[in-house]
Design a protein around this motif. Structure first.
Motif, PDB file in Angstrom:
ATOM      1  N   GLY A   1       1.529  15.255  -5.940  1.00  0.00           N
ATOM      2  CA  GLY A   1       2.196  16.212  -6.365  1.00  0.00           C
ATOM      3  C   GLY A   1       2.144  16.842  -7.822  1.00  0.00           C
ATOM      4  N   ALA A   2       2.901  17.754  -8.124  1.00  0.00           N
ATOM      5  CA  ALA A   2       2.949  18.550  -9.441  1.00  0.00           C
ATOM      6  C   ALA A   2       3.414  17.319 -10.640  1.00  0.00           C
ATOM      7  CB  ALA A   2       3.616  19.788  -9.591  1.00  0.00           C
ATOM      8  N   ARG A   3       4.129  16.700 -10.457  1.00  0.00           N
ATOM      9  CA  ARG A   3       4.569  15.680 -11.468  1.00  0.00           C
ATOM     10  C   ARG A   3       4.203  14.144 -11.267  1.00  0.00           C
ATOM     11  NH1 ARG A   3       5.909  19.900 -14.751  1.00  0.00           N
ATOM     12  NH2 ARG A   3       7.284  21.155 -14.030  1.00  0.00           N
ATOM     13  N   ALA A   4       3.070  14.131 -10.537  1.00  0.00           N
ATOM     14  CA  ALA A   4       2.426  12.810 -10.235  1.00  0.00           C
ATOM     15  C   ALA A   4       2.624  11.854 -11.543  1.00  0.00           C
ATOM     16  CB  ALA A   4       1.430  13.115  -9.350  1.00  0.00           C
ATOM     17  N   ARG A   5       1.930  12.513 -12.725  1.00  0.00           N
ATOM     18  CA  ARG A   5       1.762  11.546 -13.717  1.00  0.00           C
ATOM     19  C   ARG A   5       3.250  11.122 -14.351  1.00  0.00           C
ATOM     20  NH1 ARG A   5       2.056  13.837 -19.160  1.00  0.00           N
ATOM     21  NH2 ARG A   5       0.513  12.269 -19.738  1.00  0.00           N
ATOM     22  N   HIS A   6       4.235  11.628 -13.629  1.00  0.00           N
ATOM     23  CA  HIS A   6       5.680  11.053 -14.208  1.00  0.00           C
ATOM     24  C   HIS A   6       6.356  10.293 -13.722  1.00  0.00           C
ATOM     25  CE1 HIS A   6       5.361  14.329 -17.481  1.00  0.00           C
ATOM     26  NE2 HIS A   6       4.737  15.278 -16.650  1.00  0.00           N
ATOM     27  N   ALA A   7       5.762   9.841 -12.630  1.00  0.00           N
ATOM     28  CA  ALA A   7       6.338   8.484 -11.830  1.00  0.00           C
ATOM     29  C   ALA A   7       5.593   7.468 -11.575  1.00  0.00           C
ATOM     30  CB  ALA A   7       6.754   9.409 -10.430  1.00  0.00           C
ATOM     31  N   ILE A   8       6.033   6.421 -11.140  1.00  0.00           N
ATOM     32  CA  ILE A   8       5.191   5.376 -10.618  1.00  0.00           C
ATOM     33  C   ILE A   8       6.090   4.480  -9.559  1.00  0.00           C
ATOM     34  CG2 ILE A   8       6.656   3.593 -12.486  1.00  0.00           C
ATOM     35  CD1 ILE A   8       4.320   1.991 -12.552  1.00  0.00           C
ATOM     36  N   ALA A   9       5.351   3.977  -8.505  1.00  0.00           N
ATOM     37  CA  ALA A   9       5.870   3.358  -7.174  1.00  0.00           C
ATOM     38  C   ALA A   9       5.152   2.212  -6.503  1.00  0.00           C
ATOM     39  CB  ALA A   9       6.151   4.692  -6.258  1.00  0.00           C
ATOM     40  N   PHE A  10       5.711   1.346  -6.151  1.00  0.00           N
ATOM     41  CA  PHE A  10       5.100   0.629  -5.526  1.00  0.00           C
ATOM     42  C   PHE A  10       6.078  -0.289  -4.412  1.00  0.00           C
ATOM     43  CE2 PHE A  10       6.622  -1.403  -9.384  1.00  0.00           C
ATOM     44  CZ  PHE A  10       7.261  -2.560  -9.180  1.00  0.00           C
ATOM     45  N   ALA A  11       5.430  -0.981  -3.564  1.00  0.00           N
ATOM     46  CA  ALA A  11       6.569  -1.863  -2.540  1.00  0.00           C
ATOM     47  C   ALA A  11       6.165  -3.270  -2.749  1.00  0.00           C
ATOM     48  CB  ALA A  11       5.904  -1.328  -1.212  1.00  0.00           C
ATOM     49  N   ARG A  12       7.329  -4.090  -2.368  1.00  0.00           N
ATOM     50  CA  ARG A  12       7.136  -5.501  -2.518  1.00  0.00           C
ATOM     51  C   ARG A  12       7.439  -5.704  -0.727  1.00  0.00           C
ATOM     52  NH1 ARG A  12       7.293  -8.517  -6.652  1.00  0.00           N
ATOM     53  NH2 ARG A  12       6.121  -9.879  -5.059  1.00  0.00           N
ATOM     54  N   GLN A  13       6.468  -6.497  -0.203  1.00  0.00           N
ATOM     55  CA  GLN A  13       6.596  -6.853   1.281  1.00  0.00           C
ATOM     56  C   GLN A  13       6.646  -8.399   1.616  1.00  0.00           C
ATOM     57  OE1 GLN A  13       3.125  -5.709   3.544  1.00  0.00           O
ATOM     58  NE2 GLN A  13       3.915  -6.173   5.684  1.00  0.00           N
ATOM     59  N   HIS A  14       7.461  -8.671   2.551  1.00  0.00           N
ATOM     60  CA  HIS A  14       7.012  -9.991   3.015  1.00  0.00           C
ATOM     61  C   HIS A  14       7.711  -9.986   4.576  1.00  0.00           C
ATOM     62  CE1 HIS A  14       8.552 -14.305   3.555  1.00  0.00           C
ATOM     63  NE2 HIS A  14       7.459 -14.549   2.816  1.00  0.00           N
ATOM     64  N   GLY A  15       6.777 -10.235   5.207  1.00  0.00           N
ATOM     65  CA  GLY A  15       6.948 -10.261   6.507  1.00  0.00           C
ATOM     66  C   GLY A  15       7.224  -8.845   6.840  1.00  0.00           C
ATOM     67  N   ASP A  16       8.402  -8.703   7.649  1.00  0.00           N
ATOM     68  CA  ASP A  16       8.836  -7.051   7.940  1.00  0.00           C
ATOM     69  C   ASP A  16      10.002  -6.734   7.098  1.00  0.00           C
ATOM     70  OD1 ASP A  16       8.821  -4.983   9.869  1.00  0.00           O
ATOM     71  OD2 ASP A  16      10.658  -5.475  10.678  1.00  0.00           O
ATOM     72  N   ALA A  17       9.899  -7.340   5.859  1.00  0.00           N
ATOM     73  CA  ALA A  17      11.089  -6.945   4.938  1.00  0.00           C
ATOM     74  C   ALA A  17      10.122  -6.196   3.701  1.00  0.00           C
ATOM     75  CB  ALA A  17      11.880  -8.133   4.350  1.00  0.00           C
ATOM     76  N   TYR A  18      10.814  -5.159   3.237  1.00  0.00           N
ATOM     77  CA  TYR A  18      10.148  -4.144   2.282  1.00  0.00           C
ATOM     78  C   TYR A  18      11.214  -3.865   1.166  1.00  0.00           C
ATOM     79  CZ  TYR A  18       5.785  -3.250   4.988  1.00  0.00           C
ATOM     80  OH  TYR A  18       4.708  -3.178   5.520  1.00  0.00           O
ATOM     81  N   ALA A  19      10.611  -3.555  -0.096  1.00  0.00           N
ATOM     82  CA  ALA A  19      11.308  -2.703  -1.231  1.00  0.00           C
ATOM     83  C   ALA A  19      10.594  -2.240  -1.860  1.00  0.00           C
ATOM     84  CB  ALA A  19      11.921  -3.945  -2.138  1.00  0.00           C
ATOM     85  N   ILE A  20      11.000  -0.744  -2.040  1.00  0.00           N
ATOM     86  CA  ILE A  20      10.492   0.180  -2.494  1.00  0.00           C
ATOM     87  C   ILE A  20      10.953   0.634  -4.115  1.00  0.00           C
ATOM     88  CG2 ILE A  20       9.485   2.687  -2.269  1.00  0.00           C
ATOM     89  CD1 ILE A  20       8.645   0.553  -0.042  1.00  0.00           C
ATOM     90  N   VAL A  21      10.031   0.640  -5.122  1.00  0.00           N
ATOM     91  CA  VAL A  21      10.446   0.615  -6.197  1.00  0.00           C
ATOM     92  C   VAL A  21       9.822   1.858  -6.784  1.00  0.00           C
ATOM     93  CG1 VAL A  21      10.474  -0.290  -8.482  1.00  0.00           C
ATOM     94  CG2 VAL A  21      10.348  -1.865  -6.663  1.00  0.00           C
ATOM     95  N   ILE A  22      10.670   2.852  -7.385  1.00  0.00           N
ATOM     96  CA  ILE A  22      10.387   4.198  -7.758  1.00  0.00           C
ATOM     97  C   ILE A  22      11.127   4.382  -9.182  1.00  0.00           C
ATOM     98  CG2 ILE A  22      10.426   6.670  -7.303  1.00  0.00           C
ATOM     99  CD1 ILE A  22      10.915   6.109  -4.286  1.00  0.00           C
ATOM    100  N   GLY A  23      10.036   4.916  -9.937  1.00  0.00           N
ATOM    101  CA  GLY A  23      10.813   5.051 -11.254  1.00  0.00           C
ATOM    102  C   GLY A  23      10.109   6.341 -12.080  1.00  0.00           C
ATOM    103  N   THR A  24      10.961   6.928 -12.935  1.00  0.00           N
ATOM    104  CA  THR A  24      10.632   8.088 -13.922  1.00  0.00           C
ATOM    105  C   THR A  24       9.914   7.681 -15.074  1.00  0.00           C
ATOM    106  OG1 THR A  24      12.481   9.237 -12.899  1.00  0.00           O
ATOM    107  CG2 THR A  24      11.385  10.115 -14.947  1.00  0.00           C
TER     108      THR A  24
END
Length: 955
Positions: A856-879
């Protein structure tokens, strides 16, 4: 293995002991850390504020409360399901002021001392005056002057029954072999009892077989002094008093016979014949590679581990050791041997071991060391570079070149600093390495004419261009990784050396593990001399890198000070999101339990200082204009450093090549001062509060003095220019004086207000990234709140743990957005993320790392990744890079959700249709039917988000 979920570093000293830490253990547990990470606990120099000057490896420091207090802390931590990691110092010991019994032993008995082989002393110095002696560069002036002034004296300690030479707080024991002559320096008719005592020492030699007899004679001397007092010995001291020519000459002759050679401190760099920690003359390197030394150094931590008191070790300055690989493997073996002795509830758990190690970009920590990783400087570099906008690099580079009058790169500054340090600080270490190679050259007819001076010249250039801290040869031969680094150094040296030295360069290359040994059978291992030469070279390049880069060039090159941090390369301005992801993936693959840190006891600037200064990369042109305006505004307040100043010169002018202007602090130092003022300005500082501004100025002045001396340009630790330093301090206090309230002070406060919200966003982002990236997050004491500290001692100020405990609440951090300046919002982010790690430890310690695409338009202004173990997830998003997105009308560190427009992230397919909740706020965003999650729906209450499913704390 006891793998920490997270650690909290505590700086222990007599003002903050084990019992002081114990008083706050409930807070540490409630915060969510799994392990307390303690600074060195062995007995250090009295009053030590850091513990790295160990004087006794066998005992827990009594100033910290001793072993009983350590046990109390350990029991309290274990009762709360927490553990302890301790910092150990296997490379060096403190030797000042006569507190170190091992060092006193070698001063007294020389190379025949019990502990002679414990220290890395060159007993075969090429200087005849130093052969068999320890160089003791502790005098404040030349030896002859200090002796004539009466500052070197002979003393007698009745409680020990020993004579010593004294200088200020230093003590140098006189060898008992000289006691007969000492005791007979008084006529027998005056004190016949001294003659009788002298007879007990007659015939003594320094040989070990005479040591028992020497001790018996010393015991008799002590007993006599106990019965008769010190009066009989006053005549001996008078006979060696420095206040008369005859007795002073007698004292001089006595000192010349000892196993130490007193010398002016300025001689250390050129003549010291024992390995130091860097160039510090009060820290002597120990020979940990010797088994008996290793065992003596590690007996206490191994016992504490076996007893279950501690759970892991942090190894200080591993690059100072002869062979870090062998050391780490041996330590792991010794720890494994003690696992069975651990208490049953600890289930034979393996020790957690990390090393303090600076890694250059692309340099890999060898997996065969058998450790869990580094202490996190590499992550601190990665996340710091991520916060910088590469679009600001060119403008800031040009501005720095203009004001400094030089277009040199940071690499150029580093080369110049390395040459200076080799010439002025580490000359004796370079000499020792060159002598080792010279001995090898003399053994072969083909190389016998390669002179010491030529070899030293070649070694200098190799060390200057060596791109990493050191090499790690195996059995005297360079590894593939070593070879790549050495080739780079060779290329630099070949360009800088005269063609006539290239043959010597080839010889040095081969002799430092780069080729077969001339005349040796095919496949034969390198000789001891070649292995020693490789070690000596490695033990030059490691301290050289630290002293020249971190402690010199960092204070000379000021393009943007947020990149001048331990573990970082200021020449690398920024790091993209993809490169950051790649570094995290590499850590997850190779060292998933390595520490990740953003603040340490050794940092140059606090994590939030760096985060705020990084904003300047986003507004480079505005910052450069502001810098010039402040320079012009404050130009009338400059002082001549030693002679009249050129009138009207400001940073807005382009300095001409040649000598720096003769005013303080000078254009480059002034520019770095403005960055420091902007970066370290606390959120709660009122520019109209004269007392608060004065206290702030005192902090900055301490930094300014250290920075100018470390730069080694206008002044230095070895040769302070008091006029320059006073003028620089006066300039600082003038620009921050109350009468500037409506001028520079208001300007400064206004500019900080302009960037502070974007800086806070950077701070929260790096905090969340540290707590969720692969590795074990380390929290430095007090950085749960905003950390605007500067280099030590500023970053070791007392922490108000009572306030932190009172402010620790279970409500989401987003509720603190309105009062974000007090730091509770950061504390909340730390607490929530650590709580999630406690609830789902496998998700972060064992889980995979999945970079998420931002579109999207502001893609360079964000970072995101996921941590996964089995069926569990955590999504990290930052400006990130938020300065251009901040609405002027808002007073909170948050991008208006509408500003994100169509920016979104692509969630893992497994999360399609599953409800997500934000640990940090009440947000419960939903992805659309294609699996895209729009940031306008996620980052509504905070600039960061940590999304999870049910079963974890959330709003």
């Amino acid at each position: 293995m006891t793998v920490p979920r997270s650690t909290l570093r505590l700086q222990l000293h007599r003002g903050f002991t084990f019992d002081n830490a114990l008083a706050h253990v409930d807070y540490f547990a409630a915060l969510g850390v799994s392990h307390l990470y303690l600074s060195p606990i062995t007995t250090a120099m009295p009053g030590s504020l850091h513990g790295y000057d160990t004087i006794d490896y066998a005992h827990v420091n009594p100033e910290l409360g001793g072993e009983p207090a350590l046990l109390r802390l350990s029991e309290a931590a274990h009762a709360r399901q927490m553990g302890l990691i301790v910092d150990i110092v296997p490379n060096h010991m403190g030797i000042a002021e006569g507190h170190n019994a091992w060092w006193l032993d070698i001063l007294e008995w020389g190379r025949h001392a019990t502990y002679a082989r414990f220290f890395d002393v060159d007993w075969h110095s090429p200087d005849p005056a130093l052969r068999g002696k320890v160089h003791a560069p502790c005098l404040g002036g030349p030896y002859g002057e200090e002796l004539a002034a009466g500052r070197i004296t002979l003393s007698f300690d009745a409680t020990q029954g020993r004579f010593s030479a004294r200088y200020a707080d230093h003590r140098f024991p006189i060898c008992p072999v000289d006691y007969p002559q000492l005791l007979r320096s008084v006529p027998a008719a005056e004190h016949p009892e001294l003659t009788a005592l002298a007879e007990r020492f007659d015939g003594l030699t320094v040989q070990p077989e005479h040591r028992q007899r020497a001790q018996a004679a010393l015991d008799a001397l002590r007993a006599f002094a106990s019965d008769h007092g010190t009066q009989p010995f006053e005549a001996v001291l008078a006979a060696h008093a420095p206040n008369a020519p005859a007795s002073r000459e007698r004292l001089h002759r006595l000192l010349e016979r000892q196993f130490f050679r007193l010398a002016w401190w300025r001689t250390a760099a050129d003549e010291v014949n024992w390995r130091r920690f860097f160039d510090i003359g009060t820290l002597a390197a120990v020979r940990t590679e010797r088994m008996e030394v290793f065992d003596a150094i590690h007996a206490l931590p191994l016992r504490l581990f076996a007893q279950g008191v501690i759970d892991g070790l942090r190894i200080d300055h591993v690059d100072g050791l002869v062979d870090p690989r062998e050391y780490c493997q041996r330590l792991r073996e010794k720890l494994a041997e003690r696992e069975a002795e651990r208490p049953p509830q600890l289930d034979r758990s393996r020790a957690y071991v990390v090393v303090e190690k600076i890694l250059a970009r692309g340099e890999a920590l060898p997996a065969e060391w058998g450790i869990d990783g580094t202490t996190g400087y590499d992550f601190m570099n990665d996340v710091g570079a991520l916060l910088h906008d590469p679009q600001g690099e060119a403008a800031l580079t040009a501005a720095w070149a203009e004001l400094s009058g030089s277009g040199e790169t940071f690499a150029d500054a580093g080369y110049a600093a390395r040459r200076k340090i080799l010439a002025e600080n580490l000359s004796s270490e370079l000499d020792r390495a060159a002598r080792g190679l010279h001995r090898i050259a003399r053994e072969q007819a083909a190389t016998r004419d390669y002179t010491f001076t030529a070899i030293r010249r070649v070694l200098t250039e190799l060390a200057v261009y060596f791109p990493v801290y050191r090499m790690y040869p195996q059995s005297g031969m360079r590894t593939a990784a070593d070879e790549a680094n050495f080739r780079q150094a060779l290329a630099g040296a070949r360009c800088s050396l005269a063609r006539g030295d290239h043959a010597v360069l080839a010889f040095v290359d081969a002799s430092l593990g780069g080729g077969p040994e001339r005349g040796a059978p095919v496949g034969a291992p390198p000789s001891r001399e070649r292995r020693t030469a490789a070690t000596l070279f490695a033990q030059v390049t490691a301290p050289l890198a630290a002293k020249a880069i971190e402690d010199t060039a960092f204070y000379r090159y000021g393009r943007l000070l947020s990149r001048n941090e331990v573990g970082a390369n200021p020449g690398e301005f920024a790091l993209g999101v993809d490169a950051f992801h790649e570094a995290n993936l590499e850590r997850a693959r190779r060292f998933p339990y390595a520490m990740v840190a953003t603040a340490t006891h050794d940092h140059k600037r606090g994590e939030d200082v760096r985060a705020r200064l990084a904003v300047l990369s986003e507004i480079a042109d505005e910052w450069i204009a502001k810098l010039r305006a402040w320079s012009t505004l404050n130009a009338p307040l400059r002082r001549p450093s030693s002679s009249p100043s050129p009138a009207g010169l400001s940073l807005a002018c382009t300095p001409l090549p040649g000598p720096a202007p003769d005013w303080a602090p000078g254009p480059a130092a002034e520019a770095m001062l403005y960055q420091t003022l902007v970066g370290a300005w606390p959120y709660d500082l009122d520019f109209t509060d004269a007392d608060a501004i004065h206290a702030f100025a005192e902090r900055i002045a301490t930094w300014q003095l250290k920075a100018s001396r470390e730069a080694k340009l206008e002044t230095s630790w070895h040769a302070p220019d008091e006029a320059y330093e006073a003028a620089s301090r006066a300039f600082l206090f003038d620009i921050l004086a109350p009468q500037r309230r409506d001028g520079f002070l208001q300007e400064l406060a206004g500019f900080v207000a302009r960037i502070e919200r974007a800086g806070a966003i950077n701070s929260l982002l790096q905090t969340l990234l540290r707590l969720t990236s692969p590795g074990v997050p380390d929290l430095y004491q007090g950085t749960e709140l905003w950390d605007f500290s500067l280099v030590d001692p500023d970053n070791r100020r007392p922490v108000d743990f009572d306030k932190l405990s009172a402010w620790l609440v279970d409500t989401p951090p987003s509720e603190q957005l309105h009062n974000w300046r007090d730091g509770r919002i950061k504390l909340g982010v730390v607490h929530r993320a650590l709580t999630l790690r406690a609830v789902s430890p496998a998700l972060f310690l064992e889980g995979s790392y999945i970079p998420l695409a931002v579109l999207g338009a502001r893609a360079r202004h964000a970072i995101a990744f996921a941590r996964q173990h089995g069926d569990a997830y955590a999504i990290v998003i930052g400006t990130r890079l938020a300065a251009s997105l901040m609405p002027a009308s808002s007073d909170v560190p948050l991008v208006d959700p509408a500003a994100w427009e169509d920016t979104s992230i692509e969630l893992p397919a497994a999360l399609a249709g599953r409800a997500l909740f934000d640990c940090m706020s009440p947000a419960a965003p939903k992805a659309d039917e294609t699996g895209r999650l729009f940031l306008r729906d996620v980052l509504t209450a905070l600039p960061v988000a940590l999304l999870v499913e049910e079963g974890v704390p959330r709003a």
